[in-house]
Design an enzyme around this catalytic site. Structure first.
Site, mmCIF file in Angstrom:
data_model
loop_
_atom_site.group_PDB
_atom_site.id
_atom_site.type_symbol
_atom_site.label_atom_id
_atom_site.label_comp_id
_atom_site.label_asym_id
_atom_site.label_seq_id
_atom_site.Cartn_x
_atom_site.Cartn_y
_atom_site.Cartn_z
ATOM 1 N N GLU A 198 0.833 -1.208 0.000
ATOM 2 C CA GLU A 198 0.000 0.000 0.000
ATOM 3 C C GLU A 198 0.868 1.258 0.000
ATOM 4 O O GLU A 198 0.496 2.275 -0.577
ATOM 5 C CB GLU A 198 -0.966 -0.001 1.195
ATOM 6 C CG GLU A 198 -1.993 -1.130 1.171
ATOM 7 C CD GLU A 198 -2.782 -1.225 -0.129
ATOM 8 O OE1 GLU A 198 -2.985 -0.184 -0.784
ATOM 9 O OE2 GLU A 198 -3.177 -2.351 -0.500
ATOM 10 N N HIS B 163 1.608 2.208 -3.529
ATOM 11 C CA HIS B 163 0.536 3.021 -4.118
ATOM 12 C C HIS B 163 0.648 4.465 -3.615
ATOM 13 O O HIS B 163 0.452 5.424 -4.365
ATOM 14 C CB HIS B 163 -0.844 2.491 -3.713
ATOM 15 C CG HIS B 163 -1.260 1.223 -4.404
ATOM 16 N ND1 HIS B 163 -1.238 1.086 -5.767
ATOM 17 C CD2 HIS B 163 -1.737 0.045 -3.916
ATOM 18 C CE1 HIS B 163 -1.686 -0.131 -6.091
ATOM 19 N NE2 HIS B 163 -1.988 -0.781 -4.986
HETATM 20 ZN ZN LIG Z 1 -2.660 -2.745 -4.787
#
Ligand SMILES: [Zn+2]
Length: 697
Positions: free
Chosen positions: A489, A492
């Site tokens: 994450e 991202h």
């Molecule tokens: Zn992802």
């Protein structure tokens, strides 16, 4: 023109509210940039009553902005049409980002009801823009004349993307078909919402309550402590940090079966929260919509706008992986059965046994147990670890902020500073489960990046997880899987934070879905790399750095159980594709459909797909329909991309700069494969994925 309208609407809202109630100007908080540190949302001032008026005013504002574009008496230009559209709807964007952000992390019945109320309005609003002939006429005029406009690569991309969005939204259809499309969109948006609401209810409704201490046999102390409630009982639920350790360690086979069945029967219990008919509705509406737009199936429609392009390309990748994964999963099942037999267990391995015997086998083969590793992965240390990686790669530093309002007490906020000392972004972390949060882990933003009136507006990004919570006695100690998810994450988040484009519509993660997992999945490669893990994995009590021997064990066991992992993942991706390559509407029996799909590929009954249909929210309420394959597609890229770092060094500054300049900062400003080639100097080689999963040497 835009500014005048903006002020007018703000003013009207204020007056209207003052007439009805003295308490305040509901919604006006979203009408301007927030007057807060770095423009972070003022969660301490936002109330539920603010949302609806702000949504209504925000839609009205954008409608007026669109009217202004259409009524512009000047010839259509890139600036007065495309850029004006890209910059429209700022209030709607502000309120949507906060409302939907919090609906994922801290929702309640009122918010869920409002989301249901808003869904048809927002769907109609979007159609009013994307099915607007007069607006499209101007866009088409700019598009048809684009060769004469001297546009930059990024500007051409923005123009093409808007043009394509209108076509894909049905602007070329006749009036009757457009009308039907509006109805379909409205129905789809409320059905996908219903799917998510049903699932959250089903997840929260079930509890396995244990009052007999014997039934805790096998469970580590930390798991027991996490499950203890005030009445001296132990409660296990259907959030992953709760059910998974029970499946891994509980000796009581009947209870494992009970809990696992509750997990995989979610929204398939023939009650009010059942999702089978919802799925039937969604799948058929998607088929109808694809057909209306001239595509054979929903998958054809979706993939046309992704790197994969066609269902054949997706099936090609999935089927190849299946050939490696299934035989290995069968071999793993046989090994687990041997263990059961050796223990004198007189039964056949079932799906609720897999994790339990896998843990035992992991200990036997690698003498590695999660209980041994967890003390080295205190959440705070792992978070420091990703910050350190970002520092060594890109020169970023993270400063804790204490002057920013939070939407939940355990959320933490950082200012992200670039290598030259300039402000880069704001970053929130929200890592622990609660009933008001949906399952899974994700990244999103409260504000996107763009250059507006010459100013580079920096993004406000957040990461959400459902990791193991701290207890009264111990901090949050993460499993290896959770460590990997935190790194994922954060990848991202970097894609969002490092965004450096001009136009909001192309910023950060607004790339095709089979590209968006490249920045996230590549981060997973750093998590347990020997050079990296030593930087952050320190024992939470002694501060001792993780011993070499344990690092070796973790890495030797990295591909353990990979047959299972790949099989359940590919099975889910194929299930998704099977629903979405249907070309004609049918009355679906969801259980039957799923069963047939899994029989067809020969999935063994000891394994169920990573997501069964009724809780496959990626494809029925998230944005991953005909897109679950994207994780594997992007893995071809990330496995190949990490090779570049392996060749030059995991913290090689030059490779990191290439990755930042060509991928992480570029958003959707160029074709993704072009960006990839600029970074790597070549096409990705799929063999690195197979090697990465241990299927070839
Ligand atoms: Zn992802």
């Amino acid at each position: 023109m835009r500014k005048i309208l903006f002020i007018l609407i703000a003013f009207m809202t204020l007056i209207a509210c003052n007439e009805s109630q003295k308490s305040g100007d509901h919604g006006s908080i979203f009408m301007t940039e927030y007057d807060t540190p770095f423009g972070t949302p003022p969660f301490d001032q936002i109330t539920f009553e603010d949302y609806k008026p702000a949504f209504l005013a925000g839609m009205e504002q954008q409608t007026e902005e669109v009217e202004a574009i259409i009524n512009n008496t000047e010839e259509p230009t890139f600036e007065n049409t495309i850029v004006a559209l890209d910059n429209s709807g700022k209030t709607l964007s502000r309120v949507s980002r906060v409302f939907y952000g919090l609906r994922g992390t801290n929702t309640d019945d009122k918010m869920n009801a409002l989301a249901e109320e808003l869904s048809p309005l927002l769907s109609a609003h979007s159609d009013n823009i994307y099915l607007n002939e007069d607006l499209f006429k101007r866009i088409k005029a700019v598009h048809d004349n684009s060769v004469n406009l001297n546009l930059t690569t990024e500007q051409s991309r923005l123009l093409d993307e808007y043009y394509k969005s209108f076509v894909r939204s049905g602007i070329m259809l006749n009036e009757a078909d457009k009308e039907r499309l509006r109805e379909i969109n409205k129905e789809l948006s409320s059905l996908t919402l219903k799917f998510g609401n049903n699932l959250l209810k089903e997840t929260n409704n079930y509890k396995l309550v244990i009052d007999n201490e014997e039934d805790l046999s096998g469970l580590p102390a930390s798991v027991i402590a996490n499950a203890a409630n005030e009445e001296g009982k132990w409660v296990f639920g259907l959030q992953k940090p709760s059910w998974l350790p029970f499946l891994q360690y509980a000796d009581n086979r009947d209870l494992r079966e009970q809990l696992y069945k509750a997990m995989y029967m979610r929204a398939d219990n023939d009650n009010d929260n059942d999702n089978k008919e919802v799925i039937n509705g969604i799948v058929n509406l998607r088929i109808e919509k694809a057909n209306l737009l001239g595509y054979e199936s929903h998958a054809h429609f979706i993939l046309d706008d992704n790197m994969a392009k066609t269902p054949e390309n997706v099936y090609g990748l999935l089927n190849e992986l299946w050939e490696y994964a299934l035989p290995q999963a069968k071999a793993e099942a046989a090994e687990l059965q041997k263990l059961i037999d050796a223990e004198g267990g007189d039964f056949k391995l079932a799906s609720w046994d897999w994790w339990y015997y896998t843990e035992k086998l992991r200990e036997q083969k690698y003498s590695l147990s999660e209980e041994e590793t967890k003390p080295y992965f205190k959440m705070e240390n792992v978070r420091e670890g990703v910050f350190e990686v970002a520092n060594r790669l890109f020169g970023l530093t993270f400063k804790k902020l204490d002057n920013v309002a939070l939407y939940y007490p355990e959320v933490e906020v950082y200012e992200v500073v670039d290598s030259d000392g300039s402000h880069l972004a704001v970053f929130y972390t929200d890592y622990f489960p609660r009933d008001s949060k949906r399952a899974g882990a994700w990244m999103s933003s409260f504000r996107g990046q763009q250059v507006l009136d010459g100013e580079n507006i920096r993004p406000i990004i957040y990461n959400v997880g459902n990791f193991t919570s701290p207890t009264d006695d111990t901090p949050s100690l993460l499993t290896l899987d959770e460590v990997e998810t935190l790194f994922h994450e954060f990848g991202h988040a970097l894609h969002g934070m490092l965004s450096d484009v001009n136009y909001s519509g192309l910023a950060g993660t607004s790339v095709s879905r089979d590209f968006v997992e490249l920045p996230s999945q590549i981060m997973e490669h750093w998590a347990f790399h020997p050079e990296v893990i030593k930087l952050y994995a320190k024992h939470y009590e002694t501060g001792e750095t993780i011993p070499d021997e344990l690092i070796e064990k973790i890495n030797r066991a990295a591909n353990f159980n990979m047959g299972f992992n790949t099989t359940e993942l590919v099975a889910a991706a194929l299930l998704d594709m099977n629903y979405h390559t249907l070309t004609k509407q049918v009355d679906l029996d969801v259980r039957e459909f799923e069963k047939n799909a899994m029989e067809k590929i020969g999935l063994i009954e000891e394994i169920i797909p990573r997501y069964r249909s009724t809780y496959f929210s990626h494809i029925f309420s998230g944005g991953y329909s005909a897109g679950y394959y994207a994780y594997l597609w992007a893995e071809v890229l990330d496995a190949d991309a990490f090779q570049a770092f392996e060749e030059k060094g995991v913290f090689d500054k030059e490779t990191a700069k290439l990755f930042r300049d060509n991928i992480l900062s570029k958003g959707n400003s160029e074709d993704p494969m072009t960006l990839y080639r600029k970074f790597r100097g070549a096409d990705p080689d799929p063999k690195h994925l197979l090697r990465n999963r241990g299927f070839i040497d």
